[in-house]
Design a protein around this motif. Sequence first.
Motif, mmCIF file in Angstrom:
data_model
loop_
_atom_site.group_PDB
_atom_site.id
_atom_site.type_symbol
_atom_site.label_atom_id
_atom_site.label_comp_id
_atom_site.label_asym_id
_atom_site.label_seq_id
_atom_site.Cartn_x
_atom_site.Cartn_y
_atom_site.Cartn_z
ATOM 1 N N PHE A 120 0.825 -1.216 0.000
ATOM 2 C CA PHE A 120 0.000 0.000 0.000
ATOM 3 C C PHE A 120 0.858 1.264 0.000
ATOM 4 C CE2 PHE A 120 -2.893 -3.219 1.776
ATOM 5 C CZ PHE A 120 -3.878 -3.145 0.805
ATOM 6 N N ASN A 121 1.981 1.234 0.701
ATOM 7 C CA ASN A 121 2.877 2.392 0.685
ATOM 8 C C ASN A 121 3.497 2.598 -0.693
ATOM 9 O OD1 ASN A 121 2.411 3.021 3.347
ATOM 10 N ND2 ASN A 121 4.173 1.884 4.107
ATOM 11 N N THR A 122 3.582 1.537 -1.472
ATOM 12 C CA THR A 122 4.122 1.647 -2.827
ATOM 13 C C THR A 122 3.080 2.191 -3.793
ATOM 14 O OG1 THR A 122 5.647 -0.185 -2.413
ATOM 15 C CG2 THR A 122 5.202 0.368 -4.715
ATOM 16 N N ASN A 167 7.965 16.747 -7.872
ATOM 17 C CA ASN A 167 6.949 15.947 -7.174
ATOM 18 C C ASN A 167 6.885 14.536 -7.752
ATOM 19 O OD1 ASN A 167 6.227 18.089 -5.533
ATOM 20 N ND2 ASN A 167 4.516 18.720 -6.800
ATOM 21 N N MET A 168 6.995 14.436 -9.079
ATOM 22 C CA MET A 168 6.985 13.110 -9.717
ATOM 23 C C MET A 168 8.205 12.292 -9.309
ATOM 24 S SD MET A 168 5.588 13.167 -13.605
ATOM 25 C CE MET A 168 5.800 14.857 -14.073
ATOM 26 N N ILE A 169 9.367 12.932 -9.325
ATOM 27 C CA ILE A 169 10.601 12.229 -8.950
ATOM 28 C C ILE A 169 10.509 11.738 -7.510
ATOM 29 C CG2 ILE A 169 13.066 12.565 -8.503
ATOM 30 C CD1 ILE A 169 13.074 14.456 -10.969
ATOM 31 N N LEU A 170 9.981 12.575 -6.633
ATOM 32 C CA LEU A 170 9.823 12.181 -5.231
ATOM 33 C C LEU A 170 8.899 10.975 -5.098
ATOM 34 C CD1 LEU A 170 10.172 12.565 -2.209
ATOM 35 C CD2 LEU A 170 8.474 14.382 -2.300
ATOM 36 N N ALA A 171 7.782 10.987 -5.808
ATOM 37 C CA ALA A 171 6.832 9.872 -5.728
ATOM 38 C C ALA A 171 7.431 8.587 -6.305
ATOM 39 C CB ALA A 171 5.538 10.227 -6.450
ATOM 40 N N SER A 206 9.894 7.279 -3.838
ATOM 41 C CA SER A 206 9.186 6.673 -2.713
ATOM 42 C C SER A 206 8.670 5.286 -3.084
ATOM 43 C CB SER A 206 8.030 7.579 -2.282
ATOM 44 O OG SER A 206 7.363 7.040 -1.167
ATOM 45 N N MET A 207 8.170 5.146 -4.305
ATOM 46 C CA MET A 207 7.712 3.827 -4.771
ATOM 47 C C MET A 207 8.858 2.822 -4.759
ATOM 48 S SD MET A 207 5.203 4.600 -7.998
ATOM 49 C CE MET A 207 4.599 2.934 -8.156
ATOM 50 N N ILE A 208 9.999 3.244 -5.265
ATOM 51 C CA ILE A 208 11.160 2.354 -5.327
ATOM 52 C C ILE A 208 11.567 1.912 -3.924
ATOM 53 C CG2 ILE A 208 13.627 2.273 -5.883
ATOM 54 C CD1 ILE A 208 12.962 4.146 -8.277
ATOM 55 N N PHE A 209 11.614 2.867 -3.005
ATOM 56 C CA PHE A 209 12.018 2.526 -1.641
ATOM 57 C C PHE A 209 11.023 1.586 -0.974
ATOM 58 C CE2 PHE A 209 11.433 3.702 2.905
ATOM 59 C CZ PHE A 209 12.460 2.910 3.396
ATOM 60 N N HIS A 210 9.744 1.940 -1.007
ATOM 61 C CA HIS A 210 8.750 1.120 -0.311
ATOM 62 C C HIS A 210 8.577 -0.251 -0.964
ATOM 63 C CE1 HIS A 210 7.529 3.967 2.721
ATOM 64 N NE2 HIS A 210 7.426 4.917 1.809
ATOM 65 N N SER A 218 16.542 7.105 -2.510
ATOM 66 C CA SER A 218 15.678 7.540 -3.612
ATOM 67 C C SER A 218 14.376 8.130 -3.082
ATOM 68 C CB SER A 218 15.386 6.378 -4.569
ATOM 69 O OG SER A 218 14.556 5.412 -3.952
ATOM 70 N N ASP A 219 14.075 7.878 -1.823
ATOM 71 C CA ASP A 219 12.904 8.449 -1.168
ATOM 72 C C ASP A 219 13.274 9.720 -0.410
ATOM 73 O OD1 ASP A 219 10.283 8.654 -0.123
ATOM 74 O OD2 ASP A 219 10.796 7.464 1.623
ATOM 75 N N GLU A 220 14.379 9.692 0.303
ATOM 76 C CA GLU A 220 14.703 10.791 1.212
ATOM 77 C C GLU A 220 15.430 11.956 0.538
ATOM 78 O OE1 GLU A 220 16.687 8.887 4.479
ATOM 79 O OE2 GLU A 220 14.846 7.918 5.162
ATOM 80 N N THR A 221 16.355 11.670 -0.364
ATOM 81 C CA THR A 221 17.112 12.750 -1.005
ATOM 82 C C THR A 221 16.228 13.677 -1.841
ATOM 83 O OG1 THR A 221 19.093 11.366 -1.007
ATOM 84 C CG2 THR A 221 19.096 13.272 -2.476
#
Length: 200
Positions: free
Chosen positions: A34-36, A69-73, A76-80, A90-93
């Motif tokens: 779900f986080n992904t 915003n897209m890069i951040l999302a 975040s998908m990659i990390f989760h 890739s989520d935090e930076t």
Amino acid sequence: MADSMVASFWGPVTSTTELCEENYAHSSYIAEFFNTISNVPCILLALIGLVNAFRQGFEKRFSVLHISNMILAIGSMIFHATLQLVLQQSDETPMVWEILLYICSFLCPVPSSIQVALHWPLPPLHPSDVQVLHTDQRRGCEAACEAGHAWWHVLMGLNSYYANTFLMFCRAQQRGWEPRITHLLGFLPYVKVQKPEKRE
């Protein structure tokens, strides 16, 4: 959480942060399901904002904000999906870069935008940036909180979209473009401008 019902494609969890969602419960390819998938609306909203900024002729900085915003999302998908320490960056930076982009957008290009900066809060930090509790203390979360972080993704995606829409509206007012808010599909607001005709 370290225990899982399905074998992990990515190997053991190495990230320093885990949230209250059972790992690999739905797929061996996605650690926190779900986080992904909750980042998908964030990507779509940023894409809608990017298309609108481009079509309405706003400065590149607004396109850059939507792209960030897209890069951040995506990060975040990659990390989760993996919960790997290397991919945690890739989520935090991108969060740090996005905050810097917002500050630059407020202060650098247009001096009058400082007024907007004083009345509009910076994008909120990710919970891991202000983390007080250790992962071990979170392991006792009940099933009710499993989707909490996923909802946070969706709400922050909306927050970023609305923030960018607000900034675009303010900028259009500054430029005398007669902005108005219209709604995509009857509910999603976006800025439409009427630029004055150029006099020759």
